[in-house]
Design a protein around this motif. Structure first.
Motif, short mmCIF file in Angstrom:
data_model
loop_
_atom_site.label_atom_id
_atom_site.label_comp_id
_atom_site.label_asym_id
_atom_site.label_seq_id
_atom_site.Cartn_x
_atom_site.Cartn_y
_atom_site.Cartn_z
N UNK A 126 5.07 -2.93 -10.80
CA UNK A 126 4.84 -4.24 -10.60
C UNK A 126 4.80 -4.29 -8.95
N UNK A 127 3.33 -4.48 -8.51
CA UNK A 127 3.17 -4.68 -7.07
C UNK A 127 2.59 -6.00 -6.80
N UNK A 172 7.17 7.43 6.42
CA UNK A 172 7.64 8.57 5.80
C UNK A 172 8.89 8.42 5.40
N UNK A 173 9.85 7.54 6.08
CA UNK A 173 11.05 7.40 5.64
C UNK A 173 11.21 6.55 4.34
N UNK A 174 10.08 5.82 4.14
CA UNK A 174 10.36 4.78 3.12
C UNK A 174 9.78 5.71 1.86
N UNK A 175 8.85 6.93 2.00
CA UNK A 175 8.51 7.75 1.06
C UNK A 175 9.51 8.50 0.71
N UNK A 176 10.49 8.90 1.54
CA UNK A 176 11.66 9.71 1.22
C UNK A 176 12.62 9.00 0.34
N UNK A 233 0.88 -1.21 -0.15
CA UNK A 233 0.05 -0.13 -0.12
C UNK A 233 0.93 1.35 -0.09
N UNK A 234 1.99 1.12 0.80
CA UNK A 234 2.64 2.61 0.95
C UNK A 234 3.47 2.61 -0.40
N UNK A 235 3.94 1.77 -1.21
CA UNK A 235 4.78 2.00 -2.57
C UNK A 235 3.94 2.42 -3.64
N UNK A 236 2.37 1.94 -3.42
CA UNK A 236 1.60 2.25 -4.52
C UNK A 236 1.03 3.68 -4.23
N UNK A 237 0.92 4.09 -2.77
CA UNK A 237 0.59 5.34 -2.71
C UNK A 237 1.58 6.45 -3.22
N UNK A 238 2.71 6.13 -2.57
CA UNK A 238 4.12 7.15 -3.03
C UNK A 238 4.10 7.21 -4.56
N UNK A 239 4.24 5.98 -5.36
CA UNK A 239 4.35 6.09 -6.69
C UNK A 239 3.39 7.08 -7.52
N UNK A 240 2.05 6.43 -6.96
CA UNK A 240 0.83 7.52 -7.57
C UNK A 240 1.25 9.00 -7.31
N UNK A 241 1.46 9.42 -6.07
CA UNK A 241 1.83 10.75 -5.53
C UNK A 241 2.91 11.19 -6.48
N UNK A 242 3.94 10.41 -6.57
CA UNK A 242 4.99 10.92 -7.20
C UNK A 242 4.66 11.22 -8.71
#
Length: 643
Positions: free
Chosen positions: A513-514, A526-530, A487-496
């Motif tokens: 690819x998830x 938040x650190x993974x997002x960064x 979920x975190x990678x999906x959200x960050x990639x969509x936002x980016x």
């Protein structure tokens, strides 16, 4: 304390092995052997009570007589230390065993005395013959009896139990007294045998019991004088002799008791010292084994007496070398090390600074190691001055590890300084930003407005640098959390993708690819997002505009690991740049801070994750790939709430 045939056989085998070791002129003995600690520093179960090797002195290449003499002395001391430390029985117990064996031999001789007397024409009385034969049978049976009762503690430690006193000293006292009183003036002086029970009573019994035994023997001697009073001779002289003999018997009992007490005290002290020495040796071996530096103990013959696993790994191209002891000479790869040690022994000193030597292995493989050494010295007995060096303790370390530690220390120091500077910059930077914002609120000419916007842009850039430095500052708090990586990678990639206007999907520049199911990992959201944003920014900067130029993949390796990969189809990173990718303040762009990948690595390290660069050549489309390996965790279960 158990006296059995296997125990006797083992002790006999050990003594024979000691004699064989002593007979060798150049014994290959271990550094820890005298204390029963294995030769190598690696622990292989409990330390055996007896080691097959003993400590010896280093023999010079000149083969001088003094060196050989010292070598033999140390071997003898090492064998004696092993014998005392390994023997399961105390010294007084060994004395008692010897006494029992001597009784058996004496019993056989007494049983044969009447028959020998009959050969010379004499005749012995039947009671005398019966008494001698009975004593011989009893003494031999008692000598054999412990071997027939394995597991029974038949031998005492410091004093005799009652049954043992009766079966040995008591029987001897009665039998020898009867033999003496049977015919006091006979040619055979049985009275001399009375010294044996007195001596053993002084050694093996408390002082009152020993004095009581001596008093009984003195009374037997006086009774012998009374028994022979009817025979011709000077009774007064005989009585005086018996009195003097009685006094001597008392002196023997007292002296034997004092000597046995001193023997027991010294043995206890020796066993305590040996046990402490053995424990200290085992502790030293544990410490040396866990050291990251390689440690070798080398003698003057270039023979390694002890080696820890780190040293054995450095001396081998792969894996470990054989355990110590082994010879440095004769191995081509170790020729430089052997030469350095020989030169140090010849010079008698080692410089304070470290040396660099190269170990050249087969197949053109080599390893550069940093070498340091110190000597152990022994003192001359008379002058008290240091003699020649006995052992050389060599410390080895891979040069790459040394450089890595130095670099790590530099980075740590630089991080502390940078964090302090960044903290001090924040306040004036905030004042500049506030003053510039006030200027922009007023109507300014075009050129001044442009300058104010440049100030604002650079202030924001400085703020980002300060935030990056403070994010990886030493001592920053870390909270280990378990997040859903999918979920975190999906959200960050969509936002980016929306922020940088890079479309994703089948025809977009970004392909994601998830997995279909959630993946729990140990990380902060938040650190993974960064981290992920930094990697995607770098990929967008170097990738082409073709569809699928940037690839983002999240996958599960196993039950413990999950990987997150960001790949791009840009030009491969040059080797001279690749080695500095994760170094701070290194950038190939003029306006880059060089902190992006460094921050990614530091943030990953906080959560037990790793990040690495994997170049791909050949027909592989995505030449550059950064892979993050994260620790998997079980996602916490959230309770559903009713609205």
């Amino acid at each position: 304390m158990t006296d059995s045939v296997p125990l006797e056989r083992r002790l006999g085998d050990r003594r024979r092995n000691d004699r064989r070791v002593a007979s060798r002129s150049m014994a290959e003995e271990s550094w820890f052997g005298a204390l029963g600690v294995g030769g190598d520093t690696e622990i292989q179960g409990e330390a055996s009570a007896v080691s097959p090797a003993a400590t010896d002195a280093a023999i010079g290449r000149d083969g001088s007589a003094s060196a050989v003499s010292d070598d033999e002395t140390r071997r003898s001391e090492g064998r004696e230390a092993r014998r005392v430390a390994a023997s399961p029985e105390a010294a007084l117990r060994r004395v008692f065993r010897t006494y029992v064996a001597a009784r058996a031999l004496l019993g056989l001789l007494l049983a044969a005395v009447p028959w020998i007397a009959s050969l010379s024409g004499g005749r012995s009385a039947l009671p005398l013959i019966a008494l001698c034969v009975a004593y011989g049978v009893q003494s031999v049976l008692f000598w054999l009896w412990p071997h027939m009762r394995e597991g029974d503690e038949v031998l005492p430690v410091s004093s005799l139990r009652r049954r043992h006193w009766i079966a040995t000293i008591g029987v001897d006292l009665c039998v020898f007294a009867a033999l003496h009183l049977f015919d006091p003036l006979a040619n055979l002086n049985f009275g001399a045998l009375l010294v044996l029970p007195v001596l053993m009573a002084g050694v093996m019994t408390p002082r009152p019991a020993a004095l009581a035994t001596a008093a009984a023997v003195a009374l037997v001697l006086l009774a012998g004088v009374w028994r022979g009073a009817g025979q011709p001779g000077d009774v007064a002289l005989t009585l005086t002799q018996a009195g003097l003999a009685g006094i001597g018997i008392f002196m023997i009992a007292l002296l034997a008791g004092e000597l046995s007490g001193r023997l027991a005290r010294e043995e206890r002290a020796a066993r305590g010292s040996l046990e402490l020495a053995r424990q200290q040796a085992q502790l030293n071996r544990l410490v040396i084994e866990e050291m990251t530096d390689g440690v070798l103990v080398v003698d003057r013959r270039a023979r390694v007496r002890a080696a820890n696993p780190a040293a054995r790994a450095l001396l081998a191209p792969d894996g470990l070398t054989k355990p110590a002891p082994f010879q440095l000479q004769g191995e081509p790869a170790w020729s430089a090390l052997s030469t350095a040690v020989e030169q140090a022994f010849a010079a008698g000193e080692w410089p304070e600074s470290a040396r660099l030597i190269r170990l050249q292995f087969a197949n053109d493989r080599s390893r550069t190691v940093q070498l340091r050494a110190r000597f152990t010295r022994r003192r001359n007995g008379e002058s008290g001055q240091d003699a020649q060096e006995e052992f050389c303790v060599v410390f080895l370390d891979d040069l790459r590890n040394v450089q890595a530690r130095v670099q790590k220390e530099k980075l740590a120091a630089m991080g502390r300084v940078s964090a302090g500077i960044a903290h001090e910059i924040r306040n004036p930077l905030a004042a500049i930003a506030q003053a510039n914002a006030l200027l922009l609120e007023d109507a300014l000419p075009a050129d001044q407005h442009r300058l104010a916007r440049m100030v604002a842009d650079n202030v924001e850039r400085l703020k980002r640098i300060v935030d990056d430095v403070m994010a990886v500052a030493p001592g920053a708090a870390t909270e280990n959390r378990v997040i859903d990586a999918t979920a975190q990678v999906d959200a960050v990639s969509a936002e980016w993708s929306r922020a940088v206007q890079t479309p994703s999907g089948p025809g977009g520049r970004l392909r994601v690819e998830l997995p279909d199911s959630p993946i729990g990992v140990r990380f902060d959201g938040e650190h993974l997002r960064r981290v992920l944003t930094n990697l995607l920014d770098n990929a967008r900067r170097h990738a082409s505009d073709a569809a699928g130029a940037i690839e983002l993949r999240l996958a599960v390796n196993n039950e413990q690991k999950a990987t997150l990969a960001v790949a791009s189809d840009g030009e491969p990173i040059r080797p001279d740049v690749e080695r500095f990718l994760f170094e701070p303040f290194f950038s190939t762009r003029s306006r880059g801070t060089g902190l992006g990948l460094y921050i990614c690595r530091e943030l990953c390290a906080r959560y037990g994750a790793t990040i690495e660069y994997r170049p791909h050549g050949g027909d592989h489309r995505h030449h550059n790939e950064f892979v993050i390996t994260m620790q998997r965790e079980v996602l916490p279960v959230r309770n559903a709430t009713t609205p």
